[in-house]
Design a protein around this motif. Sequence first.
Motif, PDB file in Angstrom:
ATOM      1  N   ASP A   1       0.825  -1.205   0.000  1.00  8.08           N
ATOM      2  CA  ASP A   1       0.000   0.000   0.000  1.00  8.08           C
ATOM      3  C   ASP A   1       0.865   1.264   0.000  1.00  8.08           C
ATOM      4  O   ASP A   1       0.599   2.211  -0.730  1.00  8.08           O
ATOM      5  N   THR A   2       1.934   1.254   0.816  1.00 13.58           N
ATOM      6  CA  THR A   2       2.764   2.454   0.889  1.00 13.58           C
ATOM      7  C   THR A   2       3.511   2.702  -0.416  1.00 13.58           C
ATOM      8  O   THR A   2       4.079   3.768  -0.594  1.00 13.58           O
ATOM      9  N   LEU A   3       3.544   1.709  -1.300  1.00 13.13           N
ATOM     10  CA  LEU A   3       4.200   1.923  -2.593  1.00 13.13           C
ATOM     11  C   LEU A   3       3.175   2.172  -3.680  1.00 13.13           C
ATOM     12  O   LEU A   3       3.480   2.101  -4.870  1.00 13.13           O
ATOM     13  N   GLY A   4       1.953   2.429  -3.277  1.00 12.82           N
ATOM     14  CA  GLY A   4       0.940   2.788  -4.247  1.00 12.82           C
ATOM     15  C   GLY A   4       0.237   1.607  -4.905  1.00 12.82           C
ATOM     16  O   GLY A   4      -0.459   1.787  -5.893  1.00 12.82           O
ATOM     17  N   VAL A   5       0.430   0.401  -4.369  1.00  9.41           N
ATOM     18  CA  VAL A   5      -0.277  -0.760  -4.917  1.00  9.41           C
ATOM     19  C   VAL A   5      -1.672  -0.798  -4.289  1.00  9.41           C
ATOM     20  O   VAL A   5      -1.813  -0.666  -3.078  1.00  9.41           O
TER      21      VAL A   5
END
Lengths: 521, 430
Positions: free
Chosen positions: B304-308
């Motif tokens: 999530d923190t990598l935009g997934v």
Amino acid sequence: MTPVLELRNITKRFPGVLANDHINLTLEEGEIHALLGENGAGKSTLMNILYGLYHPDEGEIYIRGQRTQINGPTDAIRQGIGMVHQHFMLVPVLTVTENVMLGNESVKGLVLDRKAVAARIREISQRHGLEVDPDVRVEDLSVGVRQRVEIIKVLYRNANILILDEPTAVLTPQEADDLFEILRSLRSQGVSIIFISHKLREVLALADRVTVIRRGRVVGETPTKDANQAMLAEMMVGRRVALTVQKPPAKPGEVVLAFKNLKVLDNLMHLAVNGASLEVRAGEIVGVAGVQGNGQTELVEALTGLRPVQDGTITIAGKDVTNASPRVITECGVAHIPEDRQEDGLVLPFPIHDNLVINTFYHPPFANGWVVNHEAIRQQAERLVQEFDVRTPSAAVPVATLSGGNQQKVIVAREMSRPIKLLIANQPTRGLDVGSIEYIHRRILEKRDQGVAVLLVSAELDEIMGLADRIAVMFKGKFTAVVDADEVSKEQVGLMMAGSSLEEALAHAPKPVSKEREIVT
Amino acid sequence: MAVTTAPAAALGAYAARRERRKAIAYGVFFLLVAAAIFVLFVRNSAPGMESTFKLNPATRERVIEVPDLVVPTRETLLVLAGLAGLLGVYQVVRGFRRVVLVLGLVALMFVAAFLVWAVRDKSINLLGIFTFAVAAATPIAFGAMSGVMCERSGVINIAIEGMMLTGAMMAVIVSSVTGQIWFGLLAAVLSAGVLGVFLAVMAIRFRVDQIIAGTAINIFALGITSFISQRFLQPIPALNSGGVFPKVAIPGLSQVPLIGPIFFNQTPIVYLLFLTVILIHFMLFYTRWGLRTRAVGEHPRAADTLGVNVFKIRYVNVIIGAMIAGIGGAYFTIGSVGRFDEAITAGKGFIGLAAMIFGRWTPFGGFGAALIFGFSDALQAKLQVLGKAQVPIPTEWLLILPYLITMIVLAGVVGRTVAPAADGKPYVKE
């Protein structure tokens, strides 16, 4: 010059809490800007807003003078913001390459281009001195290297604003020094860095400027060259804090705790404690220094009866308590401040007053035979909440509702309010803020001066250096050295924690210079 | 708190002693297998007996013929017992480095010994057993693939059974009504997909306990299919005669001796399975989608923190996984018998889940495990045909034995299995 990043009037409310109250923050190009504050002051909330994980209720974010909306990590990454989280955001079973490219994958047609990414990683690691093998799985890496992977992740995305949330909490002193070198090198290449910390010494050593936050508000901003520890601590806590302990020399008495050749298995049935021997005398503090995972947890659990001993003996006040039950050990006059206060120290849904008698409830006056005397328990709770300064509306609230520092005070109150001969404290100040740390340290010293033997286990070398009379260095399940605290420097202990022998450490690292004990930095 | 590596002291005297004890236990087990072969089989066979294994298809389309395998019963059994014994002695004295592989070998020798003994003075079509094994493994393997898809992204799908059952029924109804068997297959995929949407919404959006949501789907599917079956399918034969996919021999490949008839003279659903296994393996380990899926199943917050988009990945995977279970369901009706009966899937969805676990959440592993289960089925069916005089074991025991061996082999060979770390845990965005 326009600042790289400007936060204006950021406000964030959570139910019942004002986490950020009109916060302003300016980050200049190529500076290391420290964000200093106690736990719960709102630092992480602010950074999560900047990274798009929270949405602010009010306020604006400007990047290079441009007003920006950040609705999620994707937006933040696009704006050149990268974040190294306190708890690493790495997938252990994936390789370094896979972790780095995740979310921003290079592909050749449909297929992941691992080679290209690995090459990029090698290039980044060479340029910035971030040594790492791209093909190794993250689960096989040490904590320090994992952090490097996190930084590479950020650089891979071409970030020029780097946020680090409490990055040194999990590192050894040497690893922390390496990290600082890397951050300085990044700064010289134009990367702007926000460094979140509650450690004063780190902030002063590394940052160019510091913004202090207390209870969601900015209480001050200053270049670090104009700042000192006392001033920052006062800003952070809101009152004067004693940064050094006045510690009269110890007067060691009888041996209270002695264990010989102790062997203890960990949960994976490996030998975590492998032949450790030590004596702790009345009226002295013996500090166990060591990088986490060298058997400290298992040692303390064995001493307190929570984990079976495979071999060796434990005696407390002359009585053999090897593999005795926790109750027997408690009854010998042993107090235990456990490593994980929420897991092993408290029953979170229980009210404070019940938690305060959880190891004495069966004794008069709290019980007469079978019947519990609730009145006596309540009265004792009122008294202890006062005496130990537990900040709570009442002693009847569930202990889960308290802050970490106050939860720890409940444990300290419970363990220290009865007559004890031995105090075993494992990471007693982990995650606490300066004010609570100061308080707990004072209490531990008080007990020592009353003639209690203290075994202090801590991953914070400063804590060990400040409190301990003798230091036992634990490495791979053994004590590799037991020395008087005055005879070694912090660097020397750090070397021994990493596996050097006492002789090597004494020969190489600087000798102790200052006798001043900084314990709350 | 981050995990630091265990100290090197890990390999102390205690650990070494424990390893040694374990090694000896393996050796003793090998010796026991050798003894069992001797006592159970060698002593119950006479000199001069022969066991015949036919290696050509029973039907006439064979192209390249292979001579039958004829072995002297008693001598073969003695050799097998002796080999197992030697392996056991070596294991006790010295110890193999990769003992689990040897365990698999010994188990295989026991199965072989059992077969040699069971067909003493008779013959059995070994090729037939394997061909049947592949067919029997097909729905199990589809179940395993469905499980891999869902659990790799972090959602437990125990509703595979219910999805298969629904797919099985819808396949036969649509195929019967339209007369198009491929429409039947499509109906199976879509109906199971609808259940997948339901599971996904419950598990991902409403964060319902995934075991309970899955169980609810299973109970619902069993109830509704039984009702429709009793009310409509049994009284109206026109609704319950969907036809069967014909076997299609793949030119060339099907003529390869041994392998050809086993793998390449099957129905299109079986070929679809091969494609599915290869495709999932490729997707999971070589594509962007696969990397994201694995990351989401292990550490959704990191992704999530990598935009997934964690939720999107999970929705897509659960729904596709359900559709794959639907294909497995279609096998029961339009892939084999052509009609639907109550509870026709008979727990194969759950066995598929077991195959997935034994296969360590990998497509090929799950497929391999399914083949072993399928072999168990086939073996037990063939042995019953040989008759009581030849194999004086109650049918029920025959049913258990192959599974028992399977469990031992897989527990040993696979060892400790590790599920995706976030398997079954709903993701809550901060």
